[in-house]
Scaffold this motif. Structure first.
Motif, short mmCIF file in Angstrom:
data_model
loop_
_atom_site.label_atom_id
_atom_site.label_comp_id
_atom_site.label_asym_id
_atom_site.label_seq_id
_atom_site.Cartn_x
_atom_site.Cartn_y
_atom_site.Cartn_z
N ARG A 252 -10.10 62.32 45.44
CA ARG A 252 -10.41 63.30 44.42
C ARG A 252 -10.44 64.67 45.08
NH1 ARG A 252 -13.56 63.62 39.79
NH2 ARG A 252 -14.66 65.60 39.57
N LEU A 253 -9.79 65.66 44.47
CA LEU A 253 -9.81 67.04 44.95
C LEU A 253 -10.64 67.94 44.06
CD1 LEU A 253 -6.05 67.54 45.93
CD2 LEU A 253 -7.93 66.63 47.33
N ALA A 254 -10.80 67.55 42.81
CA ALA A 254 -11.50 68.39 41.83
C ALA A 254 -12.93 68.67 42.27
CB ALA A 254 -11.52 67.70 40.46
N GLY A 255 -13.28 69.96 42.29
CA GLY A 255 -14.65 70.36 42.57
C GLY A 255 -15.02 70.43 44.04
N LEU A 256 -14.08 70.11 44.95
CA LEU A 256 -14.40 70.24 46.36
C LEU A 256 -14.37 71.71 46.78
CD1 LEU A 256 -12.44 67.27 48.00
CD2 LEU A 256 -14.82 67.35 47.25
N ASN A 257 -15.07 72.01 47.84
CA ASN A 257 -15.16 73.39 48.33
C ASN A 257 -13.78 73.93 48.69
OD1 ASN A 257 -15.39 75.18 50.97
ND2 ASN A 257 -17.26 75.48 49.77
N ALA A 258 -13.48 75.15 48.26
CA ALA A 258 -12.16 75.73 48.47
C ALA A 258 -11.83 75.92 49.95
CB ALA A 258 -12.05 77.07 47.74
N GLU A 259 -12.81 76.39 50.72
CA GLU A 259 -12.56 76.60 52.15
C GLU A 259 -12.30 75.26 52.84
OE1 GLU A 259 -15.30 79.19 54.23
OE2 GLU A 259 -15.81 80.16 52.34
N TYR A 260 -13.02 74.24 52.42
CA TYR A 260 -12.81 72.91 53.00
C TYR A 260 -11.40 72.42 52.69
CZ TYR A 260 -12.90 67.86 53.42
OH TYR A 260 -12.58 66.57 53.74
N LEU A 261 -10.98 72.54 51.43
CA LEU A 261 -9.65 72.09 51.05
C LEU A 261 -8.56 72.86 51.80
CD1 LEU A 261 -10.07 71.70 47.18
CD2 LEU A 261 -9.72 69.85 48.84
N GLU A 262 -8.74 74.16 51.92
CA GLU A 262 -7.76 74.96 52.64
C GLU A 262 -7.68 74.52 54.11
OE1 GLU A 262 -6.71 79.67 53.60
OE2 GLU A 262 -8.48 79.15 52.41
N TYR B 128 -7.65 76.47 43.23
CA TYR B 128 -7.31 75.83 41.96
C TYR B 128 -8.07 74.51 41.81
CZ TYR B 128 -4.33 73.31 38.59
OH TYR B 128 -3.85 72.57 37.53
N TYR B 129 -8.01 73.66 42.81
CA TYR B 129 -8.69 72.37 42.73
C TYR B 129 -10.22 72.52 42.80
CZ TYR B 129 -4.34 69.77 42.86
OH TYR B 129 -3.12 69.24 42.53
N ALA C 156 -19.31 53.96 51.90
CA ALA C 156 -18.23 54.33 50.99
C ALA C 156 -18.55 53.89 49.56
CB ALA C 156 -16.91 53.71 51.45
N ALA C 157 -19.06 52.66 49.41
CA ALA C 157 -19.41 52.16 48.08
C ALA C 157 -20.54 52.97 47.47
CB ALA C 157 -19.81 50.69 48.17
N TYR C 158 -21.50 53.36 48.28
CA TYR C 158 -22.63 54.16 47.78
C TYR C 158 -22.15 55.50 47.23
CZ TYR C 158 -26.46 57.52 47.95
OH TYR C 158 -27.35 58.52 47.64
N TYR C 159 -21.35 56.20 47.99
CA TYR C 159 -20.92 57.52 47.53
C TYR C 159 -20.00 57.44 46.32
CZ TYR C 159 -23.28 60.07 51.21
OH TYR C 159 -24.25 60.62 52.01
N GLU C 160 -19.15 56.43 46.26
CA GLU C 160 -18.30 56.29 45.08
C GLU C 160 -19.15 56.04 43.83
OE1 GLU C 160 -14.19 54.12 44.46
OE2 GLU C 160 -15.81 52.71 44.01
N SER C 161 -20.29 55.40 43.98
CA SER C 161 -21.13 55.06 42.83
C SER C 161 -21.85 56.27 42.23
CB SER C 161 -22.17 54.01 43.22
OG SER C 161 -23.21 54.58 44.01
N LEU C 162 -21.90 57.37 42.96
CA LEU C 162 -22.68 58.52 42.51
C LEU C 162 -21.91 59.36 41.49
CD1 LEU C 162 -24.13 59.70 45.94
CD2 LEU C 162 -25.28 58.35 44.17
N PRO C 163 -22.63 60.03 40.60
CA PRO C 163 -21.96 60.92 39.64
C PRO C 163 -21.46 62.18 40.32
CG PRO C 163 -24.34 61.09 39.41
CD PRO C 163 -24.09 59.97 40.39
N VAL C 164 -20.37 62.70 39.80
CA VAL C 164 -19.86 63.97 40.30
C VAL C 164 -20.66 65.11 39.69
CG1 VAL C 164 -17.55 63.05 40.65
CG2 VAL C 164 -18.12 64.15 38.49
N ALA C 165 -20.54 66.29 40.29
CA ALA C 165 -21.32 67.43 39.82
C ALA C 165 -20.39 68.55 39.39
CB ALA C 165 -22.24 67.92 40.94
N ALA C 166 -20.98 69.68 39.07
CA ALA C 166 -20.21 70.87 38.71
C ALA C 166 -19.34 71.27 39.90
CB ALA C 166 -21.14 72.01 38.32
N PRO C 167 -18.24 72.00 39.67
CA PRO C 167 -17.36 72.35 40.76
C PRO C 167 -18.01 73.29 41.76
CG PRO C 167 -16.76 73.57 38.80
CD PRO C 167 -17.78 72.56 38.38
#
Length: 218
Positions: free
Chosen positions: A55-65, A99-100, A199-210
């Protein structure tokens, strides 16, 4: 000048070049050079959890870059991403990251993991493994995996398979974009069962605002 951009200029006119370089959404669509992002990472950056595509949506822009830069300079090993990142200019990589980062995309439905496995992962995320001098993941990734920093990304709602692959990449030395080798050190202390649990724990969590984009900061 690259052939694809040359073709774009013929179609859109010379004045369109700054738009192609500065608008992440534009360059993910023809004739932009990042049209290959969508088939794998999804139209809205949701990724493909079952295939381990993040998933790329909502990740930190500097991190993605930084990740795109890492693929480009060889700090991260992935043949497909190397071809994509190396064909993008610095401005285009920055535009894609922003963008992401600005997307608010619900996470895809996935089959829930065993609750005992998730609970074991939650414990490691909170307190680590003191017997192995392993810190809790939350110290860097934030409570419930919601940190929005440039060095340690949000993990909440991320694909479990992707997290497993990422940790194994650090173990293998195929990923070197973390500050001071922190993640390589952590990954090498995790057992295979602990990797699966976290990995299973983090996948189970809800996503947040971007996360904030670099363009939205004061």
């Amino acid at each position: 000048m690259r052939p694809v951009i040359g073709g774009a200029l013929l179609l859109l006119g010379v004045s369109s070049l700054p738009v192609l370089a500065g608008n992440g959404e534009v360059i993910t669509k023809p004739p932009g050079r990042a049209t290959t992002c969508t088939p794998c990472h999804g139209r809205n950056g949701e990724g493909q959890p079952a295939r381990g595509i993040p998933r790329l949506a909502g990740l930190n822009a500097e991190y993605l870059e930084r990740q795109l830069d890492g693929f480009n300079n060889g700090a991260r090993k992935n043949r497909v991403m190397l071809m994509i990142a190396s064909d993008l200019s610095n401005d285009e990589r920055k535009a894609l990251a922003n963008y992401y980062a600005g997307m608010t995309t619900p996470k895809p439905e996935t089959a829930p993991a065993d609750q005992a496995v998730i609970a074991a992962g939650a414990k490691i995320a909170a307190t680590g493994d003191p017997s192995n001098d392993l810190p809790g993941c939350g110290q860097c990734h934030g409570a419930a995996g919601l940190d929005a920093g440039a060095n340690f990304p949000r993990l909440a709602g991320q694909s479990a398979l992707y997290i497993e692959k990422a940790l194994r990449s650090w173990k293998a030395g195929d990923r070197k974009v973390d500050p001071m080798g922190v993640m390589a050190n952590v990954a090498n202390k995790l057992t295979d069962d602990q990797i699966k649990s976290v990995a299973a724990y983090y996948e189970s969590l809800p996503v947040a605002a971007p996360a904030p984009t670099s363009e939205s900061r004061p």
